[in-house]
Write a protein that holds these residues in place. Structure first.
Motif, PDB file in Angstrom:
ATOM      1  N   LEU A 181      24.194 -19.888  22.423  1.00 25.14           N
ATOM      2  CA  LEU A 181      24.003 -21.222  21.984  1.00 25.14           C
ATOM      3  C   LEU A 181      24.003 -22.017  22.966  1.00 25.14           C
ATOM      4  CD1 LEU A 181      26.802 -20.937  19.033  1.00 25.14           C
ATOM      5  CD2 LEU A 181      24.204 -21.676  18.818  1.00 25.14           C
ATOM      6  N   ALA A 182      24.899 -21.892  24.138  1.00 27.08           N
ATOM      7  CA  ALA A 182      24.682 -22.567  25.472  1.00 27.08           C
ATOM      8  C   ALA A 182      23.358 -22.614  26.228  1.00 27.08           C
ATOM      9  CB  ALA A 182      25.834 -22.063  26.193  1.00 27.08           C
ATOM     10  N   ARG A 183      22.811 -21.585  25.995  1.00 30.69           N
ATOM     11  CA  ARG A 183      21.320 -21.460  26.594  1.00 30.69           C
ATOM     12  C   ARG A 183      20.361 -22.161  25.633  1.00 30.69           C
ATOM     13  NH1 ARG A 183      17.764 -17.896  25.371  1.00 30.69           N
ATOM     14  NH2 ARG A 183      19.260 -16.428  24.485  1.00 30.69           N
ATOM     15  N   THR A 184      20.557 -21.962  24.694  1.00 27.47           N
ATOM     16  CA  THR A 184      19.242 -22.442  23.614  1.00 27.47           C
ATOM     17  C   THR A 184      19.392 -23.831  23.334  1.00 27.47           C
ATOM     18  OG1 THR A 184      20.571 -21.984  21.562  1.00 27.47           O
ATOM     19  CG2 THR A 184      18.709 -20.221  22.505  1.00 27.47           C
ATOM     20  N   SER A 185      20.816 -24.407  23.568  1.00 28.93           N
ATOM     21  CA  SER A 185      21.237 -25.791  23.282  1.00 28.93           C
ATOM     22  C   SER A 185      20.478 -26.698  24.681  1.00 28.93           C
ATOM     23  CB  SER A 185      22.660 -26.166  23.433  1.00 28.93           C
ATOM     24  OG  SER A 185      22.860 -27.546  23.346  1.00 28.93           O
ATOM     25  N   ARG A 186      20.581 -26.040  25.830  1.00 26.09           N
ATOM     26  CA  ARG A 186      20.025 -26.605  26.940  1.00 26.09           C
ATOM     27  C   ARG A 186      18.509 -26.306  26.964  1.00 26.09           C
ATOM     28  NH1 ARG A 186      20.899 -30.801  30.278  1.00 26.09           N
ATOM     29  NH2 ARG A 186      20.017 -30.228  32.363  1.00 26.09           N
ATOM     30  N   GLU A 187      17.994 -25.443  26.608  1.00 26.01           N
ATOM     31  CA  GLU A 187      16.374 -25.310  26.327  1.00 26.01           C
ATOM     32  C   GLU A 187      15.899 -26.240  25.277  1.00 26.01           C
ATOM     33  OE1 GLU A 187      16.454 -20.596  27.476  1.00 26.01           O
ATOM     34  OE2 GLU A 187      15.885 -21.262  25.249  1.00 26.01           O
ATOM     35  N   ALA A 188      16.444 -26.325  24.233  1.00 27.07           N
ATOM     36  CA  ALA A 188      16.076 -27.408  23.393  1.00 27.07           C
ATOM     37  C   ALA A 188      16.139 -28.716  23.879  1.00 27.07           C
ATOM     38  CB  ALA A 188      16.716 -27.437  22.099  1.00 27.07           C
ATOM     39  N   PHE A 189      17.292 -29.248  24.424  1.00 25.05           N
ATOM     40  CA  PHE A 189      17.199 -30.644  25.016  1.00 25.05           C
ATOM     41  C   PHE A 189      16.354 -30.975  25.903  1.00 25.05           C
ATOM     42  CE2 PHE A 189      19.222 -33.508  28.080  1.00 25.05           C
ATOM     43  CZ  PHE A 189      19.732 -34.636  27.246  1.00 25.05           C
ATOM     44  N   LEU A 190      16.007 -29.932  26.868  1.00 24.12           N
ATOM     45  CA  LEU A 190      15.106 -30.229  27.832  1.00 24.12           C
ATOM     46  C   LEU A 190      13.758 -30.358  27.322  1.00 24.12           C
ATOM     47  CD1 LEU A 190      16.260 -27.918  30.830  1.00 24.12           C
ATOM     48  CD2 LEU A 190      16.428 -30.363  30.537  1.00 24.12           C
ATOM     49  N   ASP A 191      13.424 -29.317  26.280  1.00 27.36           N
ATOM     50  CA  ASP A 191      12.146 -29.489  25.311  1.00 27.36           C
ATOM     51  C   ASP A 191      12.006 -30.864  24.721  1.00 27.36           C
ATOM     52  OD1 ASP A 191       9.749 -28.303  24.912  1.00 27.36           O
ATOM     53  OD2 ASP A 191      10.644 -27.520  22.856  1.00 27.36           O
ATOM     54  N   GLY A 192      13.153 -31.347  24.249  1.00 30.37           N
ATOM     55  CA  GLY A 192      12.790 -32.647  23.455  1.00 30.37           C
ATOM     56  C   GLY A 192      12.658 -32.160  22.140  1.00 30.37           C
ATOM     57  N   ILE A 193      13.103 -31.053  21.688  1.00 31.39           N
ATOM     58  CA  ILE A 193      12.973 -30.731  20.227  1.00 31.39           C
ATOM     59  C   ILE A 193      13.843 -29.487  19.903  1.00 31.39           C
ATOM     60  CG2 ILE A 193      10.870 -28.942  20.116  1.00 31.39           C
ATOM     61  CD1 ILE A 193      11.117 -31.865  17.885  1.00 31.39           C
ATOM     62  N   ALA A 208      14.484 -31.589  14.924  1.00 29.10           N
ATOM     63  CA  ALA A 208      15.164 -32.567  15.564  1.00 29.10           C
ATOM     64  C   ALA A 208      14.993 -33.057  16.779  1.00 29.10           C
ATOM     65  CB  ALA A 208      16.549 -32.475  15.439  1.00 29.10           C
ATOM     66  N   ALA A 209      14.954 -34.145  17.427  1.00 20.72           N
ATOM     67  CA  ALA A 209      14.938 -34.775  18.722  1.00 20.72           C
ATOM     68  C   ALA A 209      15.853 -35.625  19.126  1.00 20.72           C
ATOM     69  CB  ALA A 209      13.358 -35.485  18.646  1.00 20.72           C
ATOM     70  N   PRO A 210      16.206 -35.468  20.523  1.00 19.25           N
ATOM     71  CA  PRO A 210      17.353 -36.320  20.957  1.00 19.25           C
ATOM     72  C   PRO A 210      16.947 -37.873  21.393  1.00 19.25           C
ATOM     73  CG  PRO A 210      16.572 -34.890  22.846  1.00 19.25           C
ATOM     74  CD  PRO A 210      15.662 -34.651  21.483  1.00 19.25           C
TER      75      PRO A 210
END
Length: 259
Positions: A181-193, A208-210
């Motif tokens: 979860l920690a890894r995929t959370s960061r990946e999604a945040f950097l990807d913006g989606i 979702a997008a941040p």
């Protein structure tokens, strides 16, 4: 030399009052004084006294059967708070525009400790509905928005949050491993989606997008909630739309590209 008085360990009336409000908002239903005392671990006599005081102050209201529920004074506080949230106002505008363009349900979500909270929602066209409405809270690991909301934190912080708060979902498909979860959370945040399918509700997808603040932290998310069978044909378009909507909020707030 004067000695500093030791901090009292007794739970204060304010803390007990907040426990009562938290329990009612978490359960999303009126409760009896006995239920509130049992759930909070507070002495029944204390809870009865607090309920009387909070009812007199319109912080709570009594139902005909004697149970208590959140009072009208809280609505006034909530509306006054939300009225000052320029970020919410901009996100609400983007939410309705996004729903109109895509025809899908759109939600605004924020973090509440280990939970994701829905604070705004625009219904899509058609009959598709989900159980989550404004005020709904679900564990961060269940949703696409939940992962984004802590994606800006450090590796150790993300892992700690998920280790403490990740729980299995009703569908059994939500990831619970803190490292993953920690890894995929960061990946999604950097990807913006971020995308989740079937994890919170069966046959439901969330894209979702941040929305980032001036420091680059995830302030809230915009998310499109739709039937999963429409995702294969619409994913690229929806992902572009929700990214663009999130960026429009950041531009309006002057935070886009600030960090």
């Amino acid at each position: 030399m004067d000695q500093i008085a030791p901090r009292r360990s007794r739970t204060s009336a304010l803390t007990r009052s907040l426990q009562i409000l938290d329990l009612l908002s978490d359960k999303l239903r009126p409760m009896t004084a006995y239920e509130l005392a049992k759930e909070s671990g507070a002495p029944p006599s204390t809870v009865y006294k607090l309920i009387d005081d909070m009812t007199d102050g319109a912080m709570l209201g009594r139902m005909p059967d004697g149970r208590v529920w959140l009072g009208p004074r809280l609505m006034r506080y909530g509306l006054a708070y939300r009225a000052r949230m320029n970020a919410f106002q901009e996100a609400e505008r983007a939410m309705h525009d996004l729903s109109e363009r895509t025809g899908e349900m759109v939600q605004i979500c924020t973090r509440d400790e280990g939970w994701m909270s829905v604070i705004g929602m625009a219904e899509g066209r058609g009959t598709f509905r989900v159980t989550s409405d404004v005020g709904t809270r679900v564990p961060l690991n269940w949703t696409a928005s939940g992962r984004l909301l802590i994606g800006h934190l450090s590796d150790d912080e993300r892992r700690e949050v998920f280790a403490r708060c990740a729980t299995p979902s009703a569908t059994g498909l939500a990831e619970t491993d803190p490292d993953i979860l920690a890894r995929t959370s960061r990946e999604a945040f950097l990807d913006g989606i971020s995308v989740q399918i079937d994890t919170s509700e069966e046959a439901v997808a969330c894209i979702a997008a941040p929305v980032r603040d001036a420091d680059g932290a995830c302030l809230m998310t915009l998310s499109v909630v739709m039937p999963k069978h429409r995702v294969p044909d619409r994913f690229d378009d929806i992902a572009n739309e929700v990214r663009g909507a999130a960026r429009s909020v950041e531009l309006a707030l002057g935070t886009h590209g600030a960090a």
